[in-house]
Design an enzyme around this catalytic site. Sequence first.
Site, PDB file in Angstrom:
ATOM      1  CB  THR A  89      19.782  71.738  62.302  1.00 51.16           C
ATOM      2  OG1 THR A  89      19.164  70.453  62.225  1.00 51.16           O
ATOM      3  CG2 THR A  89      19.228  72.615  61.188  1.00 51.16           C
TER       4      THR A  89
ATOM      5  CB  THR B 243      16.525  71.463  67.822  1.00 53.99           C
ATOM      6  OG1 THR B 243      16.118  70.960  66.543  1.00 53.99           O
ATOM      7  CG2 THR B 243      17.183  72.827  67.656  1.00 53.99           C
ATOM      8  CG  ASP B 244      16.563  65.751  65.982  1.00 55.01           C
ATOM      9  OD1 ASP B 244      15.635  66.527  65.669  1.00 55.01           O
ATOM     10  OD2 ASP B 244      17.141  65.023  65.159  1.00 55.01           O
TER      11      ASP B 244
END
Length: 343
Positions: free
Chosen positions: A13, A88-89
């Site tokens: 992201t 960040t997943d």
Amino acid sequence: MKPRVVVFGLGGTIAMSATSSGGVAPKLTAEELVSAVPGLAEAEVDVEVVQFRQLPGASLTLGDIAALCDAIELRSSSADGFVVTQGTDTIEETAYLIDLLHPLVQPVVVTGAMRNPTMAGADGPANLLAAVVLAADPVARGLGCVVVMNDQVHAASRIRKGHSTNTGTFASPNGGPLGYIVEGTARILNSVRRPGSVPADLTKPPRVPIYTAALGDDDETVRAIAGKADGLVVAAMGVGHVPAQLVDALAETATTRPVVLASRTGSGPVLSSTYGFPGSERDLLARGLISAGLLDPLKARILLAAAISAGGDIRTMRRAFAVAGGLSNDESWPWKPDSEKIN
């Protein structure tokens, strides 16, 4: 001389921009990310940038992270610290794998963003600046891999993502943050046990699924999953409980491959001797399952995959989980101490 930090970009992201078909996707290079950070030039850090991958966090693999660790080691003689930008997943998983594979004294600081650069209040630049500041600071030496988000410093072995969109999503339930970035300075207030690295070969990663026990489960799903797995992590209820209908299937699986018992709650330990009913932690451990201790299911899966890839037998895996899960002292770590590997 200025401290030298190498920034590896993996996508995520933090590096996303709008696509012609709608939505956002990883498109910004690591060089573009670094050049857009306000205050970085004033931080007095010599920054080298490496565009390593350009993927969303969900598409990274164990092999990608192993290759990243190799690239980090190649630059270890000329760098004071490293920063990794990614999605960040999977940051709580990739950071822990880096921690297990990284034997060097220089820190690896992983960061990302919850808001992409097209959004108001994008958090990527601030997170990247904080990560570089920490990686360049001598106070970070010996910490291994840490995650910096929202001006908080988290140990890779503790961090969890607890909200899908909130910028304050990351926390360390078992022990709290290691410290904070305050006025551009790292403040480390807490410590973490980092027993050692794992000599894993992840060229062909093992298949290690996580099975989450739920109300009313029978054994069919467990048997179907376990039959194609090299190892299994059970995300059990509470302190390590599963429905009684699963006990035989788990016990049979544990005779042929490692089965690790973790808690699906995400914090607190798996117990060892409090409950005695069929499917309790006492019952399952007696049937050959390995306790994850304080490791949550995601962390337990990473350690189990690394241990299998390192050629460890069941005894070796039990020792590794006992130390990593907080059940034993560091001297029980089954592989060579990192102090013997650091140049």
